[in-house]
Design an enzyme around this catalytic site. Structure first.
Site, PDB file in Angstrom:
ATOM      1  N   GLY A  32     -21.261  12.827 -32.225  1.00  0.00           N
ATOM      2  CA  GLY A  32     -20.367  12.513 -31.065  1.00  0.00           C
ATOM      3  C   GLY A  32     -21.511  12.323 -29.856  1.00  0.00           C
ATOM      4  N   SER A 192     -26.453  -0.796 -22.971  1.00  0.00           N
ATOM      5  CA  SER A 192     -27.389  -1.401 -23.798  1.00  0.00           C
ATOM      6  C   SER A 192     -27.286  -2.898 -23.045  1.00  0.00           C
ATOM      7  CB  SER A 192     -27.056  -1.622 -25.086  1.00  0.00           C
ATOM      8  OG  SER A 192     -26.971  -0.415 -25.996  1.00  0.00           O
ATOM      9  N   ASP A 256     -28.068   8.420 -26.247  1.00  0.00           N
ATOM     10  CA  ASP A 256     -27.342   9.778 -25.797  1.00  0.00           C
ATOM     11  C   ASP A 256     -28.677  10.494 -25.254  1.00  0.00           C
ATOM     12  OD1 ASP A 256     -25.181   8.633 -26.632  1.00  0.00           O
ATOM     13  OD2 ASP A 256     -25.035   9.652 -28.577  1.00  0.00           O
TER      14      ASP A 256
HETATM   15  P1  ATP Z   1     -27.877   4.525 -30.099  1.00  0.00           P
HETATM   16  O1  ATP Z   1     -26.657   3.663 -29.943  1.00  0.00           O
HETATM   17  O2  ATP Z   1     -28.427   4.209 -31.549  1.00  0.00           O
HETATM   18  O3  ATP Z   1     -27.797   5.951 -29.696  1.00  0.00           O
HETATM   19  P2  ATP Z   1     -29.016   2.748 -27.889  1.00  0.00           P
HETATM   20  O4  ATP Z   1     -28.760   1.338 -28.360  1.00  0.00           O
HETATM   21  O5  ATP Z   1     -27.774   3.129 -27.083  1.00  0.00           O
HETATM   22  O6  ATP Z   1     -28.820   3.594 -29.272  1.00  0.00           O
HETATM   23  P3  ATP Z   1     -31.385   2.444 -27.333  1.00  0.00           P
HETATM   24  O7  ATP Z   1     -31.785   1.170 -26.392  1.00  0.00           O
HETATM   25  O8  ATP Z   1     -31.784   2.085 -28.919  1.00  0.00           O
HETATM   26  O9  ATP Z   1     -30.112   3.103 -27.058  1.00  0.00           O
HETATM   27  O10 ATP Z   1     -32.547   3.661 -27.197  1.00  0.00           O
HETATM   28  C1  ATP Z   1     -32.411   4.227 -25.943  1.00  0.00           C
HETATM   29  C2  ATP Z   1     -33.869   4.726 -25.472  1.00  0.00           C
HETATM   30  O11 ATP Z   1     -34.463   5.482 -26.560  1.00  0.00           O
HETATM   31  C3  ATP Z   1     -34.677   3.542 -25.164  1.00  0.00           C
HETATM   32  O12 ATP Z   1     -34.705   3.097 -23.791  1.00  0.00           O
HETATM   33  C4  ATP Z   1     -35.982   3.884 -25.389  1.00  0.00           C
HETATM   34  O13 ATP Z   1     -36.510   4.875 -24.340  1.00  0.00           O
HETATM   35  C5  ATP Z   1     -35.881   4.966 -26.353  1.00  0.00           C
HETATM   36  N1  ATP Z   1     -36.346   4.307 -27.896  1.00  0.00           N
HETATM   37  C6  ATP Z   1     -35.184   3.810 -28.688  1.00  0.00           C
HETATM   38  N2  ATP Z   1     -36.086   3.147 -29.573  1.00  0.00           N
HETATM   39  C7  ATP Z   1     -37.242   3.694 -29.839  1.00  0.00           C
HETATM   40  C8  ATP Z   1     -38.319   3.307 -30.422  1.00  0.00           C
HETATM   41  N3  ATP Z   1     -38.330   2.599 -31.291  1.00  0.00           N
HETATM   42  N4  ATP Z   1     -39.599   4.033 -29.963  1.00  0.00           N
HETATM   43  C9  ATP Z   1     -39.580   4.702 -28.902  1.00  0.00           C
HETATM   44  N5  ATP Z   1     -38.472   4.793 -28.191  1.00  0.00           N
HETATM   45  C10 ATP Z   1     -37.164   4.263 -28.708  1.00  0.00           C
END
Ligand code: ATP
Length: 314
Positions: A32, A192, A256
């Site tokens: 969640g 995003s 999150d």
């Molecule tokens: P999810 O929905 O899977 O929780 P999201 O799409 O909301 O993810 P992301 O942009 O994928 O969020 O990731 C959030 C943050 O986590 C990024 O801004 C970055 O700081 C960190 N992050 C994500 N992927 C990586 C990675 N491969 N290596 C290091 N840090 C990462």
């Protein structure tokens, strides 16, 4: 009053190691978006509460036990005698493809209403965190979310909205109709890059949507960019924060964790650079370990990833 209050639907997630049609063992976890954020903040020592409806059976008991074990207050949770727990199956179909299937329609969590949130809001919070998932669950949950955002902003709390679009729950146009008004109550909007237009005009460029949000009173817009880190927009301009170089083993929960890190920095009075640093640090912890929240750091572990080389032994 707590430092952070959040609410939504906490799910029981059941993970398979292979195709679901093949059966086999399932691993049970708490899932969640809002409970992930609550746990992230509680691990760092902030006083944190989660509100919502959980089923009045063993699965609801499991959800509450996990939250309590992580130090999240659940004083204002409603037990629902009539509705089942929301479930989520995570099917590892191939090494590169995990499929999500929800069994949450008509769940206890989806029946959330204003009355469920009234006591938690009355108790007070410095920060109210909400996501774009909750308004997708039902009409009553949508009204409860709007009511809570308005009540908290009127009480002077910082309201944080994570757009968190769930394409399996509603269409983009329906999401936009609910979320764009909600953003008007928020001081912090997190999204995003591909979901930012859900709090603006359809297909609008990032800069256009951000300008609209800042004009409506949003102070900070955070655009998550996965392994490329994040951008933060304020009235002073835009700032980029690089992701930390870690080996990503499970990216679910990164967003999150990022939000939890940012809000922790806010609660600690850090400047924007410090808040972003903590955000990318928690995001890195989330992707570098298994599970949505299990790998999140305690406060004394915050600097663990600094200067780390692959394969390091401490
Ligand atoms: P999810 O929905 O899977 O929780 P999201 O799409 O909301 O993810 P992301 O942009 O994928 O969020 O990731 C959030 C943050 O986590 C990024 O801004 C970055 O700081 C960190 N992050 C994500 N992927 C990586 C990675 N491969 N290596 C290091 N840090 C990462």
């Amino acid at each position: 009053a707590v430092d952070l209050l959040t609410f939504g639907e906490a799910l029981v997630s059941l993970r398979s190691a292979g195709p679901l049609t093949a059966g086999g063992a399932l691993t049970m976890r708490l899932a969640g978006a809002e409970s992930n954020v609550a746990i992230g903040l509680a691990r760092l020592g902030h006083r944190t509460a989660w509100a919502g409806r959980v089923s009045d059976d063993e699965l609801g008991g499991y959800v509450l036990r996990q939250l309590r074990a992580e130090g999240v207050a659940v004083d204002h949770v409603t037990r629902d005698r009539d509705r089942p727990a929301g479930l989520m199956f995570l099917e590892r179909r191939t090494a590169d493809l995990t499929r999500v299937r929800y069994h949450r329609a008509g769940s206890a969590g989806s029946a959330l209403s204003v009355e469920d949130l009234r006591p938690a809001l009355a108790a007070g919070a410095r920060v109210l965190h909400l996501t774009g998932i909750t308004p997708a669950l039902s009409d009553s949950a949508r009204e409860a979310t709007r009511w809570a955002a308005e009540a908290a902003s009127r009480a002077g709390a910082l309201v944080c909205l994570d757009v968190n679009h769930r394409a399996k729950l509603w269409r983009r146009d329906d999401a936009r109709a609910a979320l764009a008004p909600l953003a008007g109550y928020a001081s912090v909007v997190v999204a995003s890059a591909d979901e930012l237009d859900l709090v603006g005009e359809p297909g609008a460029a990032e800069e256009t949507t951000v300008a609209g949000l800042l004009a409506r009173g949003v102070a900070t817009v955070l655009v998550k960019l996965g392994a490329d880190g994040a951008r933060a927009y304020t009235r002073d301009g835009v700032r980029h924060a690089a992701a930390l170089p870690v080996t990503a083993v499970d990216t679910v929960g990164a967003g999150d964790a990022f939000t939890a890190g940012y809000l922790s920095g806010h609660l600690d009075g850090l400047d924007l650079a410090g808040r972003l640093r903590r955000a990318v640090t928690l995001g890195a912890f989330a992707v570098a370990g298994d599970g949505d929240w299990e790998g999140l750091p305690r406060r004394d572990e915050l600097s663990l990833l600094d200067d780390l080389q692959p394969g390091s032994t401490l």
